[in-house]
Design a protein around this motif. Structure first.
Motif, mmCIF file in Angstrom:
data_model
loop_
_atom_site.group_PDB
_atom_site.id
_atom_site.type_symbol
_atom_site.label_atom_id
_atom_site.label_comp_id
_atom_site.label_asym_id
_atom_site.label_seq_id
_atom_site.Cartn_x
_atom_site.Cartn_y
_atom_site.Cartn_z
ATOM 1 N N UNK A 205 33.813 47.088 37.623
ATOM 2 C CA UNK A 205 33.780 45.938 36.724
ATOM 3 C C UNK A 205 32.338 45.490 36.515
ATOM 4 N N UNK A 206 31.929 45.483 35.252
ATOM 5 C CA UNK A 206 30.594 45.028 34.874
ATOM 6 C C UNK A 206 30.694 43.611 34.327
ATOM 7 N N UNK A 207 29.882 42.710 34.867
ATOM 8 C CA UNK A 207 29.800 41.352 34.344
ATOM 9 C C UNK A 207 28.340 41.020 34.095
ATOM 10 N N UNK A 208 28.051 40.627 32.851
ATOM 11 C CA UNK A 208 26.692 40.249 32.463
ATOM 12 C C UNK A 208 26.804 39.025 31.568
ATOM 13 N N UNK A 209 26.433 37.868 32.081
ATOM 14 C CA UNK A 209 26.654 36.647 31.321
ATOM 15 C C UNK A 209 28.151 36.443 31.142
ATOM 16 N N UNK A 210 28.593 36.260 29.903
ATOM 17 C CA UNK A 210 30.022 36.070 29.619
ATOM 18 C C UNK A 210 30.733 37.388 29.332
ATOM 19 N N UNK A 211 29.984 38.485 29.309
ATOM 20 C CA UNK A 211 30.590 39.799 29.046
ATOM 21 C C UNK A 211 31.213 40.340 30.328
ATOM 22 N N UNK A 212 32.457 40.817 30.224
ATOM 23 C CA UNK A 212 33.144 41.460 31.344
ATOM 24 C C UNK A 212 33.853 42.697 30.819
ATOM 25 N N UNK A 213 33.646 43.823 31.472
ATOM 26 C CA UNK A 213 34.366 45.045 31.103
ATOM 27 C C UNK A 213 34.707 45.809 32.372
ATOM 28 N N UNK A 214 35.885 46.392 32.398
ATOM 29 C CA UNK A 214 36.367 47.113 33.570
ATOM 30 C C UNK A 214 36.863 48.489 33.162
ATOM 31 N N UNK A 215 36.588 49.492 34.003
ATOM 32 C CA UNK A 215 37.070 50.837 33.737
ATOM 33 C C UNK A 215 37.641 51.440 35.020
ATOM 34 N N UNK A 216 38.656 52.282 34.805
ATOM 35 C CA UNK A 216 39.329 52.933 35.939
ATOM 36 C C UNK A 216 38.547 54.156 36.383
ATOM 37 N N UNK A 217 38.453 54.345 37.697
ATOM 38 C CA UNK A 217 37.847 55.525 38.293
ATOM 39 C C UNK A 217 38.844 56.104 39.300
ATOM 40 N N UNK A 218 39.055 57.393 39.254
ATOM 41 C CA UNK A 218 40.019 58.019 40.153
ATOM 42 C C UNK A 218 39.320 58.951 41.126
ATOM 43 N N UNK A 219 39.628 58.785 42.402
ATOM 44 C CA UNK A 219 39.026 59.586 43.473
ATOM 45 C C UNK A 219 40.091 60.543 44.021
ATOM 46 N N UNK A 220 39.749 61.820 44.070
ATOM 47 C CA UNK A 220 40.642 62.827 44.646
ATOM 48 C C UNK A 220 39.871 63.576 45.718
ATOM 49 N N UNK A 221 40.370 63.541 46.943
ATOM 50 C CA UNK A 221 39.711 64.234 48.051
ATOM 51 C C UNK A 221 40.569 65.392 48.545
#
Length: 221
Positions: A205-221
């Motif tokens: 999740x990136x937050x800069x001032x009032x901007x917020x954006x989130x992206x999914x990341x998948x980990x496979x081990x």
């Protein structure tokens, strides 16, 4: 949709549209209360038809939308990314439904159309020795995806801003602080190392001032 109506002040909907009602727009469209006719709902749901041949998407949604919860755009953004389609979701803090784009948002839209649909517009990267600053805040999808044991997270900042980039698990528990500082405008990158974390789905999740954006990341081990 009813479960995800904005409830946190100042974006607290006091009289939201009730979707799971026999008289809601969705129920009237399908001719049945949406909770009792899942087959019709599935056929009417745009996410049913998402596939890898879809064009790039630029999604905007106000966090104070009391008619269509912003979580609907989060779901669509995730569905598009899951099949490899470029999708960028911008959650506009405190904006209601039916907002009118301001000058900055219009520039972002034009830049998206130019760069993603024609391939010849401003991208914010070096072009023939002439460097251009990003036109918008944006958190990019990492590559490769899924990944192990680390990946590079890239994001763009169009103006000097205090930015925070954090990692969370599916229960919204913070697992990493990747960046937390005042940043100059430009393109930035950090490494997300998941050593010690279990396989599964995580979110950046990136937050800069009032901007917020989130992206999914998948980990496979």
């Amino acid at each position: 949709m009813d479960a995800n109506v904005p409830r946190t002040p100042p974006d607290s909907c006091t009289n939201p549209l009730i979707h799971n009602s026999p008289h809601s727009p969705e129920s009237r469209l399908l001719g049945c209360q949406i909770s009792v006719c899942p087959d019709r709902v599935r056929k009417a749901n745009p996410m049913t038809y998402v596939d890898a041949s879809d064009p790039p998407f630029k999604l905007y949604h106000g966090t104070f939308d009391c008619a269509v919860p912003p979580h609907q755009s989060v779901l669509m953004d995730s569905a598009l990314q899951s099949v490899g389609v470029y999708s960028s979701l911008v959650l506009l803090q405190h904006y209601p439904q039916g907002f009118r784009p301001d000058a900055q948002q219009k520039r972002e839209m034009l830049a998206f159309l130019s760069s993603r649909l024609t391939g010849c517009g401003p991208t914010g990267v070096d072009d023939g020795g002439k460097s251009e600053l990003p036109l918008r805040f944006e958190l990019e999808q990492n590559y490769p995806h899924p990944f192990n044991p680390s990946t590079t997270i890239r994001f763009s900042i169009p103006q000097r801003e205090h930015a925070t980039l954090k990692g969370f698990d599916v229960l919204s528990r913070e697992v990493a602080t990747l960046a937390k500082r005042e940043m100059e405008p430009g393109e930035h990158s950090v490494v997300f190392d998941v050593k010690g974390l279990a396989s599964g789905v995580y979110f950046c999740r990136l937050q800069a001032g009032e901007f917020v954006q989130q992206r999914k990341r998948e980990v496979i081990k």
